[in-house]
Every structure is written in C-alpha cells, then in structure tokens.
Design a protein around this motif. Structure first.
Motif, PDB file in Angstrom:
ATOM      1  N   SER A 192       0.793  -1.141  -0.023  1.00 36.99           N
ATOM      2  CA  SER A 192       0.023   0.309   0.007  1.00 36.99           C
ATOM      3  C   SER A 192       0.920   1.324   0.021  1.00 36.99           C
ATOM      4  N   GLY A 193       2.280   1.326   0.082  1.00 43.84           N
ATOM      5  CA  GLY A 193       3.055   2.218  -0.119  1.00 43.84           C
ATOM      6  C   GLY A 193       3.846   2.458   0.901  1.00 43.84           C
ATOM      7  N   ALA A 194       3.720   2.051   2.140  1.00 40.50           N
ATOM      8  CA  ALA A 194       4.313   2.226   3.585  1.00 40.50           C
ATOM      9  C   ALA A 194       5.936   2.014   3.300  1.00 40.50           C
ATOM     10  N   ARG A 195       6.562   3.098   3.616  1.00 38.19           N
ATOM     11  CA  ARG A 195       8.143   2.934   3.784  1.00 38.19           C
ATOM     12  C   ARG A 195       8.537   2.741   5.075  1.00 38.19           C
ATOM     13  N   ARG A 196       7.696   2.986   6.205  1.00 37.75           N
ATOM     14  CA  ARG A 196       8.129   2.635   7.548  1.00 37.75           C
ATOM     15  C   ARG A 196       6.914   1.925   8.141  1.00 37.75           C
ATOM     16  N   VAL A 197       7.090   0.847   8.772  1.00 35.44           N
ATOM     17  CA  VAL A 197       6.058  -0.128   9.275  1.00 35.44           C
ATOM     18  C   VAL A 197       6.382  -0.218  10.807  1.00 35.44           C
ATOM     19  N   VAL A 198       5.488   0.294  11.548  1.00 32.32           N
ATOM     20  CA  VAL A 198       5.490   0.023  12.964  1.00 32.32           C
ATOM     21  C   VAL A 198       4.670  -0.799  13.438  1.00 32.32           C
ATOM     22  N   ILE A 199       5.229  -2.272  14.190  1.00 38.48           N
ATOM     23  CA  ILE A 199       4.386  -3.027  14.647  1.00 38.48           C
ATOM     24  C   ILE A 199       4.383  -3.120  16.242  1.00 38.48           C
ATOM     25  N   GLY A 200       3.142  -2.967  16.651  1.00 38.97           N
ATOM     26  CA  GLY A 200       2.822  -2.853  17.964  1.00 38.97           C
ATOM     27  C   GLY A 200       2.895  -4.560  18.545  1.00 38.97           C
ATOM     28  N   LEU A 201       3.866  -4.746  19.327  1.00 36.71           N
ATOM     29  CA  LEU A 201       3.954  -6.044  20.237  1.00 36.71           C
ATOM     30  C   LEU A 201       3.422  -6.010  21.631  1.00 36.71           C
ATOM     31  N   GLY A 202       2.366  -6.973  21.818  1.00 41.88           N
ATOM     32  CA  GLY A 202       1.715  -7.214  22.954  1.00 41.88           C
ATOM     33  C   GLY A 202       0.471  -7.949  22.916  1.00 41.88           C
ATOM     34  N   GLY A 203       0.187  -8.630  23.781  1.00 42.06           N
ATOM     35  CA  GLY A 203      -1.105  -9.429  23.898  1.00 42.06           C
ATOM     36  C   GLY A 203      -0.979 -10.780  22.945  1.00 42.06           C
ATOM     37  N   SER A 204       0.010 -11.220  22.721  1.00 36.35           N
ATOM     38  CA  SER A 204       0.091 -12.093  21.754  1.00 36.35           C
ATOM     39  C   SER A 204       0.060 -13.611  22.304  1.00 36.35           C
ATOM     40  N   GLY A 205      -0.720 -14.531  21.533  1.00 35.60           N
ATOM     41  CA  GLY A 205      -0.976 -16.049  21.831  1.00 35.60           C
ATOM     42  C   GLY A 205      -0.073 -16.835  21.318  1.00 35.60           C
TER      43      GLY A 205
ATOM     44  N   LEU B 203      11.487  -1.044   9.395  1.00 37.78           N
ATOM     45  CA  LEU B 203      10.531  -1.818  10.490  1.00 37.78           C
ATOM     46  C   LEU B 203      11.114  -1.589  11.777  1.00 37.78           C
ATOM     47  N   VAL B 204       9.921  -1.285  12.713  1.00 39.01           N
ATOM     48  CA  VAL B 204      10.200  -0.568  14.038  1.00 39.01           C
ATOM     49  C   VAL B 204       9.105  -1.757  14.897  1.00 39.01           C
ATOM     50  N   ALA B 205       9.917  -2.254  15.776  1.00 42.39           N
ATOM     51  CA  ALA B 205       9.236  -3.217  16.734  1.00 42.39           C
ATOM     52  C   ALA B 205       8.512  -2.258  18.194  1.00 42.39           C
ATOM     53  N   ALA B 206       7.408  -2.136  18.148  1.00 38.33           N
ATOM     54  CA  ALA B 206       7.143  -1.117  19.241  1.00 38.33           C
ATOM     55  C   ALA B 206       6.654  -2.113  20.451  1.00 38.33           C
ATOM     56  N   SER B 207       7.791  -2.175  21.509  1.00 37.96           N
ATOM     57  CA  SER B 207       7.180  -3.170  22.516  1.00 37.96           C
ATOM     58  C   SER B 207       8.156  -2.519  23.864  1.00 37.96           C
ATOM     59  N   ASP B 208       7.444  -2.690  25.047  1.00 37.19           N
ATOM     60  CA  ASP B 208       8.141  -2.434  26.199  1.00 37.19           C
ATOM     61  C   ASP B 208       8.949  -3.710  27.050  1.00 37.19           C
ATOM     62  N   VAL B 209       8.655  -4.689  26.243  1.00 33.76           N
ATOM     63  CA  VAL B 209       9.369  -5.964  26.871  1.00 33.76           C
ATOM     64  C   VAL B 209      10.677  -6.074  26.213  1.00 33.76           C
ATOM     65  N   ASP B 210      11.757  -6.253  27.158  1.00 38.44           N
ATOM     66  CA  ASP B 210      13.267  -6.187  26.711  1.00 38.44           C
ATOM     67  C   ASP B 210      13.671  -7.586  26.838  1.00 38.44           C
TER      68      ASP B 210
END
Length: 375
Positions: A129-142, A191-198
C-alpha cells in the motif's frame, strides 16, 4: 483550566478511546468551563491502532489474514502518509486462541501449533500500500513461534518446507532457513518493533519461560520444549540476535523483526511521540491517566507511569483513575502519580463491571470536585 486525559485501555471493559471519552464526559459534568482534551494511549498491545487513529487520523485499511491457528480473521492497519501502524494482536492475539476447560485460559498446548503468519501478511499489505516505515505494536500475543510464521509470510523458506508456519511443533523439525526473499521484499522499508518488553528470545528470561504459561505452556517440560524449538530457529537464522533486548517480545515476534533489519522502540514512547504527548502535557494544567488495574506491573513501564513521567518532566500534576488500585500512595508518588482513584472502591465491583463507562464517568465527575480547580 486545561485537562489532558491520557489513559490506557481498561482491559476487558473499555478501549483506551472509550475510557478517555468517559473520563472527559464525567469531568465536564462537574467543571463545564474546563477545556478537557482526551488523548487515548497504548503501549503496543491491543488498542494500538485505534489509539493512533484517534490522534493521527489517516486511513484504516481492512482485510482478512490468517489467525494463529490458520483460521481467517479480520484485521486492519493504519496508514498515515507513508507510515503504517500494525497491531500484531489482531492477527496472533491471545484473544484469538481457543479456551481450555476453565473457559478463561488458553487450551493447553494449542500454542505449540500457533503461527504469526497473519502478522507477516499485514506487513506485506502495508508495504504493498506504499508504506516505507512499518511500526508493529507487540503485545497481547497468543503465539510462541519466534516470528517464524511472519518470516514465511514475507517469503522466507525452510527445510523442511512448511516448518516455519506450524508453531513450535514445526520448528522442532527445522534444519535451515533462507531469509533472502523476505529481505528482498522489504528492501528500503524501515521496520520498528514497538514493545516495552526487553526479554531475549531464549533461556530463563526468554519468551517461553517468562510468558509461556499464560499462553498455555502449563508445565516446565512444555516450556523447555518450546524454548528448544526457538533455539533451533535461532541456530538456523542467526543466534546472536536471539540475545538482543526485545527479541522475546510477543512470543519472539521481536526476534523476527530484528533479523529482518528492524529496530526496537519502547511501545509507550512510540505512541507518545506519534501523538505529541510532551507538547500536549506542557499545554495542560492537570494530566489524568489510568488503566483497568493499577498494580505493580503498571509501575514497570506501562502507560500510567509513562504518562506520569512526561507530566513530571513538565512539572504538571498527574492523577490516575483505575478499575482497581493495588499499590500504595508511597509507590504511586514515587512513580509520579499524586493520587489514584479506584472504581471498585467508589462505585462497587458489580457496577464497575456492569456499567464501566458510566462508572468511570461518575468517578471522574467526583474527582473533578477536588482537582477541577486551579491549584
């Protein structure tokens, strides 16, 4: 008086958007002359896309992707110019997993075949769709597949074929991985992984041992087996990155994003920067935050403490409204929250759960009698 309302979701009852509006509505009942600005917040988990859409606008693009057990699920991503925001929980969230006999926790062992393939599909759609920066929110995964499904959806191949898409069970058979097609597809995309988990991917602090139990890896043997499966993935792809901070986020989704050249940002900081939280706080006289349960986990980088930190830096008072408050005043103040108010204590547990928006508005109206004047 200008009031900034910046809560997280009240898990199980209200989204962050709904919570912010309820607090604002209640406050206006007592202080109709106040300027109340609702800015819902998130830290990368469920609600990430809705929160950013409420503040940034942009276009929500909807579609269907593969869920954790290969069933089709609806999912959306937000496109703001050439930046896409993705909420991984929409494709691989804990809420999408089958429940066990108790009706509350995931079916034991289902995570062993669960995949993050749908998250990779969302990234691919965003790039298309044209994104050149993709920010992925990480959290609540199963899921707990190290992001192997994501890699496969973007073009990575494996021996044996299909091993990347069958969760830890598939990884247990893995002998090799070729990331080349995925890296080629993402050329020029940040690519950006948005997460507070380290946490790292493997070991005692890794994805399986720390977060596995809440996903259905109910005993130590199951967690050890899952960790061994992730270790096979790391050996086939790149071992060093498995030790990086955040590689263990969202069952190892962080690892997959890092080996694809992505970088990790704290989830709260990502949202705060995107919505311009610092400037909004500076322009306010009082900051209100909150979440469903204000407890010791909240004091470890969650939204309320993040908002309070920004408020303190700007020398603005910060208070919190929560479904339940399970930390003392001394700890709250040490983390920048001057006072916290519990819905359960004020309106009762039954009403708080039966009518969450009305209850939150009522508590906000009551608190405004104390804080809704110049201090």
């Amino acid at each position: 008086m200008r009031i900034l309302v910046a809560p997280d979701k009240f898990a199980g009852t209200l989204t962050a958007v709904e919570a912010a509006e309820a607090i604002a509505d209640g406050w206006r009942r007592t202080s109709p002359e106040a300027e109340v600005v609702p800015i819902p917040m998130a830290d990368g988990g469920p609600g990430f896309v809705d929160v950013l859409h409420a503040s940034l606008g942009g276009e929500l693009l909807a579609g269907s992707v593969s869920g954790p057990l290969a069933e089709p699920v609806p999912a959306t991503f937000l496109l703001v110019e050439d930046v896409a925001y993705i909420e991984s929980a929409q494709a691989c969230g804990l809420a999408l997993m089958p429940l066990g006999p108790d009706g509350r926790t995931p079916e034991p062992g289902a995570v062993n075949r669960a995949s993050t393939y749908g998250v990779g599909q969302l990234i691919g759609s965003a790039v298309q769709s044209g994104a050149r920066r993709v920010v992925i929110g990480l959290g609540g995964s199963g899921t707990n597949d190290g992001g192997a499904g994501l890699l496969a959806a973007l073009g990575a191949t494996s021996e044996p074929a299909g091993a990347l898409t069958r969760g830890p069970d598939g990884l247990a058979e893995l002998t090799s991985v070729d990331l080349g097609p995925a890296l080629e597809r993402l050329a020029g995309v940040e690519l950006v992984a948005a997460s507070d988990v380290d946490n790292p991917l493997l070991g005692l602090r890794g994805a399986s041992n720390v977060f596995g139990a809440q996903k259905g890896l109910v005993d130590e043997d199951a967690r050890l087996a899952a960790d061994a499966a992730l270790s096979r993935l790391a050996e086939a792809v790149e071992r060093k990155t498995a030790e990086a901070a955040g590689a263990g986020a969202a069952g190892g989704l962080g690892y997959a994003l890092l080996v694809l050249g992505g970088r990790r940002e704290p989830g709260f900081a990502t949202v705060a920067s995107a919505v311009g939280l610092s400037d909004l706080v500076t322009a306010s006289d009082l900051v209100i935050t909150g979440e469903g349960k204000l407890d010791w986990q909240s004091m470890n980088g969650k939204v309320p403490v993040g908002v309070a930190g920004v408020a303190n830096a700007a020398l603005r008072p910060c208070i919190a409204l929560a479904g339940a408050v399970q930390v003392g005043n001394r700890e709250l103040r040490a983390n920048g929250i001057e006072a916290a108010y519990s819905l359960v204590d004020i309106v009762g547990e039954e009403q708080a759960f039966a009518q969450p928006a009305q209850s939150l508005a009522a508590v906000a109206a009551r608190v405004a009698k104390t804080w809704g004047r110049a201090r």
